[in-house]
Design a protein around this motif. Structure first.
Motif, PDB file in Angstrom:
ATOM      1  N   CYS A 187     -16.005 -44.848 -32.847  1.00  0.00           N
ATOM      2  CA  CYS A 187     -16.158 -45.276 -34.396  1.00  0.00           C
ATOM      3  C   CYS A 187     -15.068 -44.926 -34.953  1.00  0.00           C
ATOM      4  O   CYS A 187     -14.675 -43.681 -35.062  1.00  0.00           O
ATOM      5  N   CYS A 216     -20.720 -47.684 -38.524  1.00  0.00           N
ATOM      6  CA  CYS A 216     -20.275 -48.218 -37.481  1.00  0.00           C
ATOM      7  C   CYS A 216     -21.507 -49.031 -36.858  1.00  0.00           C
ATOM      8  O   CYS A 216     -22.661 -48.441 -36.769  1.00  0.00           O
ATOM      9  N   PRO A 255     -17.686 -50.595 -31.596  1.00  0.00           N
ATOM     10  CA  PRO A 255     -18.615 -51.348 -32.417  1.00  0.00           C
ATOM     11  C   PRO A 255     -18.356 -52.833 -32.816  1.00  0.00           C
ATOM     12  O   PRO A 255     -17.456 -53.415 -32.142  1.00  0.00           O
ATOM     13  N   PRO A 310     -15.199 -50.254 -38.373  1.00  0.00           N
ATOM     14  CA  PRO A 310     -16.220 -49.621 -39.159  1.00  0.00           C
ATOM     15  C   PRO A 310     -16.853 -50.742 -40.031  1.00  0.00           C
ATOM     16  O   PRO A 310     -16.007 -51.786 -40.632  1.00  0.00           O
TER      17      PRO A 310
END
Length: 470
Positions: free
Chosen positions: A88, A130, A189, A194
């Motif tokens: 993340c 995330c 992610p 994020p």
């Protein structure tokens, strides 16, 4: 939270992890998905470098029916344990959020895409949310090579695969799990960024609900607890992120220890449960009545639980079967009829006497002039994004004296110069609304009257003498 193993049902035996599988782990959550138990934790970074974060975030998994291995290997240990790194980071600012704080697996019947929502913090600044695809996670555990493993990966079965009886797994399968449980590939992610970043109030906990709108579209609502005890209510659509509100659910500001959802109900009966060291709070997720009673106020809130019913002219809870209900979750544009429904008075010098009427039984507070009493006028905020202020006698703009969950106007000592009208005004993207009106009137004697004018579209505001409110 620390975790070294688990016991299955009434079986007196317990399975443990190998110490070498995890280095000083800190577990933040466990979730059961089908026949797998997913665990979220951070562990010490093997690279002891002062310039890098000492923690690495992980997702691990083990089969629910893991019974341990053979007499030769992993007899009382997990035989299906695998782990992978959760990444993340914000590529724009080059900030890495390496410490997982909480995780929530989102899986609803009406939404085909299962996800993992994780809260991460940085060693230097800020926190982030995330989001990861459960399909990508499953594919990675099923296809990635094993870190540092140089041999041929067994395929009958592949290490980490759930089987009916783990005690008869081939030794070469158990050997890979014992010595090389980590996946070489990292889990990124969705979108490689994020979903939400907060460099001020640190995120701590997260739960996610699902809402099916009148057109069948699915929206996700994130409830994210911050370090100061507040909960941000965040709308996630396919194209945008929008903070609907910031909620103070606890009577006393404190760190939120846990959050859970009771969302397996019809929309109007959903609840969020929040706990601190001293409190347990049950909060209804659907509160359409709190919006100001106009189509514009209802739609601008972009609350997926609510929509404007054009027939009964109210902000109402939505269902997939709702008819004549208007929403605009992407932009929050006001309804076409919003101007016609505005409750601003007509222009004119005597509009207070002709439009704003004080009902005969309305409470009026007489205040003696000679005591010059300090007073707060209260205006509860209804929108997280609107700018609030006060308007004196229809034209003079006054800022909020205190500006948190309420826009409060402090009058240090009432006198004849304070006589007039005080309107609490909000402005959101050029749309102006009135939320409270007070009148201070001279009764021709040694006192003045302080009254709140009745506006049926908004909740009752509070008149506070300063020593009564603080």
């Amino acid at each position: 939270m620390r975790l070294t193993g688990y016991r299955k049902g009434d079986d007196p035996s317990s399975l443990k992890s190998e110490e070498k599988w995890m280095k000083d782990p800190r577990f933040v959550g466990l979730s059961l998905v089908d026949d797998l138990i997913y665990m979220f934790f951070r562990e010490r970074n093997a690279q002891e470098n002062p310039d890098i974060d000492p923690w690495i975030s992980r997702i691990g998994r083990v089969c629910k029916n893991d019974q341990g291995g053979s007499r030769q290997r992993l007899l009382t240990k997990w035989t299906t344990f695998l782990k992978a790194r959760l990444l993340c980071n914000n590529p724009v600012d080059n900030v890495h959020f390496n410490r997982i704080e909480d995780a929530f697996i989102y899986k609803f019947p009406h939404d085909s895409e299962a996800r993992v929502y994780g809260v991460f913090s940085s060693n230097w600044k800020g926190t982030a949310v995330c989001v990861y695809s459960m399909k990508e996670i499953s594919d990675l555990f099923g296809c990635s090579v094993f870190k540092d493993f140089k041999g041929s990966i067994p395929t009958d079965p592949r290490p980490g695969t759930c089987v009916n009886n783990t005690k008869v797994l081939p030794d070469q399968v158990l050997a890979v799990v014992e010595d090389y449980p980590e996946m070489e590939s990292w889990i990124h992610p969705i979108g490689r960024n994020p979903l939400v970043i907060n460099y001020q109030n640190r995120f701590k906990k997260i739960v996610v609900d699902s809402v099916v709108g009148p057109s069948g579209n699915v929206s996700r609502v994130l409830y994210v607890a911050t370090g100061d005890g507040k909960v941000q209510k965040v709308l996630e659509t396919d194209h945008s992120i929008f903070v609907i509100a910031e909620l103070m659910l606890l009577k006393e500001p404190a760190s939120i220890l846990s959050m859970s959802l009771d969302s397996n109900r019809v929309s109007a009966k959903k609840f969020l449960y929040v706990t601190s060291a001293k409190e347990l709070v049950r909060f209804p997720l659907v509160q359409c009545e709190k919006y100001d009673g106009t189509c514009g106020g209802c739609v601008q809130a972009r609350d997926p639980y609510c929509g404007w019913d054009s027939q009964i002219k109210k902000c109402v809870p939505v269902t997939p079967d709702s008819k004549n209900v208007f929403q605009d979750l992407e932009k929050g544009d006001s309804c076409p009829q919003a101007k016609a429904e505005s409750w601003f008075p007509p222009q004119g010098a005597d509009w207070f006497s002709s439009w704003l009427e004080i009902p005969p039984n309305w409470p009026v507070l007489p205040l003696p002039l000679e005591e010059r009493l300090p007073v707060y006028l209260s205006c509860p905020k209804q929108s997280y994004h609107a700018e609030y202020s006060w308007r004196f006698n229809g034209h003079k703009q006054l800022p909020c004296s205190k500006n948190d969950d309420n826009c409060l106007l402090f009058l240090s000592g009432l006198s004849e110069s304070d006589v007039g009208s005080y309107e609490c005004i909000s402005n959101e993207r050029g749309v102006e609304d009135r939320h409270a009106v007070y009148l201070i009137q001279d009764n021709g004697g040694s006192s003045i009257y302080l009254s709140r004018v009745a506006l049926s579209s908004v909740p009752m505001a509070v008149i506070c003498l300063i020593w009564q409110c603080f």
